[in-house]
Design an enzyme around this catalytic site. Structure first.
Site, PDB file in Angstrom:
ATOM      1  CD  GLU A  65      -1.725  -2.402   1.437  1.00  0.00           C
ATOM      2  OE1 GLU A  65      -0.609  -2.591   1.978  1.00  0.00           O
ATOM      3  OE2 GLU A  65      -2.515  -3.331   1.190  1.00  0.00           O
ATOM      4  CG  HIS A 134     -10.526  -6.690   7.054  1.00  0.00           C
ATOM      5  ND1 HIS A 134      -9.541  -7.234   7.831  1.00  0.00           N
ATOM      6  CD2 HIS A 134     -10.136  -6.901   5.767  1.00  0.00           C
ATOM      7  CE1 HIS A 134      -8.614  -7.769   7.047  1.00  0.00           C
ATOM      8  NE2 HIS A 134      -8.947  -7.575   5.800  1.00  0.00           N
TER       9      HIS A 134
HETATM   10  C1  TPP Z   1      -2.162  -4.707   4.349  1.00  0.00           C
HETATM   11  C2  TPP Z   1      -3.187  -5.523   3.671  1.00  0.00           C
HETATM   12  N1  TPP Z   1      -3.391  -5.341   2.347  1.00  0.00           N
HETATM   13  C3  TPP Z   1      -4.332  -6.070   1.700  1.00  0.00           C
HETATM   14  C4  TPP Z   1      -5.084  -6.969   2.378  1.00  0.00           C
HETATM   15  C5  TPP Z   1      -6.168  -7.759   1.670  1.00  0.00           C
HETATM   16  N2  TPP Z   1      -5.722  -9.130   1.506  1.00  0.00           N
HETATM   17  C6  TPP Z   1      -5.959 -10.054   2.459  1.00  0.00           C
HETATM   18  S1  TPP Z   1      -5.237 -11.491   2.124  1.00  0.00           S
HETATM   19  C7  TPP Z   1      -4.613 -10.921   0.692  1.00  0.00           C
HETATM   20  C8  TPP Z   1      -3.777 -11.822  -0.142  1.00  0.00           C
HETATM   21  C9  TPP Z   1      -2.644 -12.343   0.657  1.00  0.00           C
HETATM   22  O1  TPP Z   1      -1.858 -13.149  -0.128  1.00  0.00           O
HETATM   23  P1  TPP Z   1      -0.685 -13.991   0.487  1.00  0.00           P
HETATM   24  O2  TPP Z   1       0.168 -13.147   1.375  1.00  0.00           O
HETATM   25  O3  TPP Z   1      -0.011 -14.656  -0.653  1.00  0.00           O
HETATM   26  O4  TPP Z   1      -1.390 -15.045   1.420  1.00  0.00           O
HETATM   27  P2  TPP Z   1      -2.439 -16.173   1.005  1.00  0.00           P
HETATM   28  O5  TPP Z   1      -3.785 -15.553   1.034  1.00  0.00           O
HETATM   29  O6  TPP Z   1      -2.061 -16.646  -0.359  1.00  0.00           O
HETATM   30  O7  TPP Z   1      -2.289 -17.220   2.046  1.00  0.00           O
HETATM   31  C10 TPP Z   1      -4.967  -9.599   0.487  1.00  0.00           C
HETATM   32  C11 TPP Z   1      -4.596  -8.791  -0.684  1.00  0.00           C
HETATM   33  C12 TPP Z   1      -4.855  -7.110   3.763  1.00  0.00           C
HETATM   34  N3  TPP Z   1      -5.599  -7.958   4.509  1.00  0.00           N
HETATM   35  N4  TPP Z   1      -3.905  -6.397   4.374  1.00  0.00           N
END
Ligand code: TPP
Lengths: 330, 316
Positions: A65, A134
């Site tokens: 972000e 959230h």
């Molecule tokens: C700071 C932040 N940015 C965006 C999000 C929204 N978000 C939640 S999980 C996610 C994807 C996370 O991907 P990854 O780190 O690869 O973990 P996975 O879900 O694949 O286990 C996103 C974009 C968030 N929760 N926190």
């Protein structure tokens, strides 16, 4: 290209239409954010844009972000008009330095030499069980920072007109979209006419008290006002639409007529925008017209809990707003 | 791994999988609120790494935290109660799926902020160093998290201070809809370790034996004062990112190719090869299933929390 057909449109669809139209008419407009491409954004607001405009103008970013807001600021300094989507407004916090120390300061500290015409769109608020990280309503933080503008529409047509105006604006704009608004329906003019930032509207004229609100809380407040109307209480409900610049003139004029002032938002009351509105009214010529104490309605001073009964306890419901107003007017 | 230990890991992985399959069903039936992120497909990582930890060690989990909770020994009933929003839940209904954790068992918490737990785990490791305790912290993160600023900062801090921590990237190929190849210009995420001055390894995360070997090396190094390690575990999530995500962004056939190397089946095959009987495996499977059925019953029997307890919890 100017059309003025009016159709019942979802708030979310209105945003999508507005972004697409702005991108069609101005090659400087582009949009960046997490999962906004093929996925269409976490709330589906950017659906179809990458198919229409291609990747260089619809950019899926890594989860970064601070970086993605910052690159938006840099592009804006070069005269582009970035729209940045932050997936949940809670993650504005991750980008706070770029928003507060960069975006908000650049124009001023360089003596007006350069502008930052960026729009940061972001869903906020609770009511869908997403718990403490959230569900927040952090608009007061941004309202507090000189150099930022803060917009929070409540209807599809306002979303359209205010987003156009935000994209045009030479300043950084934080554009708050309550998650529960996306499925709210209303008329939308398919027109590129702007709704100027800083103009509130009276959603319900009334004579007994002025209630100031915005975003999704405005709908709850209107509903509460209609319920009170059944028992002979006639409330004037003002929808701010823009939080900064704040249309205090409309509020003051209303309080001069009604002699009473309440504010109603989903954010916690402490340190909120409501308190500032009240201070401004009390500092104005409307003060002498006040017939009694003012009222602030908002969430309980707590993070938003997960469990349904806890969440509905913390967030202001229609019934809660109604009973607060009723008790206040007794 | 001794057969008894492997049987225990097998059961742990089955518990993780049955738990999340059940959660998926409850969600579809409209019994859960909010959102869920399932760990299905990644079980060898949580089980392989947490299984190597000792009493006193801690982990920091992610938004995809159900599996890590099971691996740290959380009671499945209290987990289910949490997802159902009951006062009998691990966080008394305040946290839900994204914040589920039993701190008494060394879990600093599931976390709704991508990358948010990484500095916390680093801080826990710092506390071990200051207090001269022989413990280790494990920081779990997805492949999306290493692109957050706070993760870079934490890795650097851990490296310069030689903190007793293991950073584990569970590379399940996607961050929500974003494929890893679109969010990294490097081939292997463990390459990042070079920039911080710590060892980095990329490991087949489907194979618990490889996971355990790498975990032992990294944990020993951390415990003996050698400092942090960055492990990339290459894996796959079988389900979409969260509820309502049909994962249309995945190419056809990809899921099936990964399922052909299912982490639980790999363990089952080894157990049979090592002489465990089909009957014994069936018995363990039945035990895991019964535990999850009991967890749902416990969860559903719990009362909802009382709203009057909310405000007193805002401050300690
Ligand atoms: C700071 C932040 N940015 C965006 C999000 C929204 N978000 C939640 S999980 C996610 C994807 C996370 O991907 P990854 O780190 O690869 O973990 P996975 O879900 O694949 O286990 C996103 C974009 C968030 N929760 N926190």
């Amino acid at each position: 290209m100017i059309q003025t057909t009016t159709a019942e449109t979802l708030f979310g669809k209105a945003l999508n239409w507005t972004i697409a139209t702005a991108m069609e008419t101005d090659p400087n407009v582009f949009i960046i954010g997490e999962d906004i491409g093929q996925f269409g954004g976490a709330f589906g607001i950017t659906k179809g844009l990458v198919e229409k405009f291609g990747k260089p103008r619809v950019l899926d970013t890594p989860i970064s972000e601070a970086g993605l807001v910052g690159v938006g600021v840099g592009a804006a300094m070069m005269g582009m008009r970035p729209i940045v989507e932050i997936q949940f407004s809670d993650f504005l916090v991750n980008a706070m330095d770029q928003i507060v120390n960069q975006a908000a300061k650049v124009h001023f500290m360089f003596g007006g030499n350069v502008n930052v015409p960026i729009v940061i769109r972001t869903p906020f608020g609770g009511g869908v069980g997403l718990a403490a990280q959230h569900s927040q309503s952090l608009e007061a933080w941004f309202y507090h920072v000189p150099g930022l503008k803060v917009v929070a529409p409540s209807t599809p047509d306002d979303a359209r007109g205010l987003l156009f105006a935000s994209i045009d604006d030479p300043n950084p704009v934080i554009f708050f979209e309550h998650k529960l608004l996306y499925s709210v329906k209303g008329p939308m003019h398919e027109s590129i006419e702007r709704i100027p930032l800083g103009k509130a509207v009276v959603r319900r004229p009334g004579k007994d008290a002025t209630v100031v609100s915005y975003s999704f809380a405005m709908h709850k407040t209107l509903e509460a006002a209609e319920k009170l109307a059944a028992s002979g209480i006639d409330l004037e409900v003002i929808d701010l639409r823009t939080l900064y610049p704040l249309d205090i003139g409309t509020v003051i004029a209303s309080v001069e007529r009604t002699g009473r002032l309440a504010v109603s938002h989903e954010a916690v009351v402490r340190g909120g925008i409501g308190g500032d509105i009240i201070a401004q009214v009390c500092g104005s010529k409307a003060f002498s017209k006040l017939k009694g104490p003012v009222l602030r309605i908002g969430a309980k001073e707590s993070p938003v809990p997960y469990s349904p009964p806890l969440e509905s306890y913390v967030l202001p419901s229609v019934e809660h707003i109604e009973s607060e107003l009723r008790a206040w007017l007794k | 791994m001794k057969t008894e230990v492997l049987l225990a890991r097998f059961k742990m992985m089955l518990l993780m999988r049955r738990f999340d399959e059940t959660v998926d069903r409850l969600y579809a039936a409209g019994k859960l609120y909010g959102t869920i992120h399932l760990y299905i497909g990644q079980e060898a990582i949580g089980a392989g790494i947490c299984g190597e930890l000792q009493h006193g060690d801690v982990i920091a989990s992610t938004h995809r935290g159900h599996g890590h909770n099971v691996a740290m020994g959380s009671d499945p009933g209290a987990m289910m109660a949490e997802l159902l929003g009951r006062v009998t839940g691990l966080c008394h209904g305040f946290g839900g799926s994204m914040h589920i954790a039993d701190q008494k068992l060394g879990n600093l918490g599931a976390n709704g902020i991508v990358g948010g737990g990484v500095p916390l785990a680093t801080g826990a490791a710092l506390s071990f160093k200051i207090r001269e305790l022989p413990y280790v912290a494990v920081s779990f993160m997805g492949d999306g998290a290493p692109n957050e600023g706070c993760v870079h900062e934490s890795l650097n801090i851990a490296a310069i201070w030689k903190l007793p921590i293991v950073f584990v990237i569970e590379n399940n190929q996607y961050g929500m809809s974003a494929p890893v190849k679109d969010t990294y210009a490097i081939e292997r995420l463990s390459e990042r370790a070079v920039a911080y001055g710590m060892p980095g390894e990329s490991i087949d995360g489907q194979d618990i034996f490889k996971v355990v070997e790498a975990a032992r090396r990294a944990i020993d190094r951390a415990r003996s004062g050698g400092g942090p390690t960055l492990l990339e575990m290459i894996t796959y999530r079988y389900k979409g990112h969260s509820r309502n995500d049909p994962a249309r962004y995945r190419p056809a056939g990809e899921l099936d190719a990964w399922k052909a190397r299912d982490p639980i089946e790999i363990v089952r095959a080894r157990l049979l090869q090592d002489g465990a009987s089909e009957a014994r495996l069936a018995e363990i499977t039945a035990e895991a299933e019964a535990a999850i059925t009991a967890a749902v019953a416990f969860g559903e029997a719990g009362p909802f929390p009382d709203p009057k307890d909310v405000l007193p919890k805002v401050y300690a």
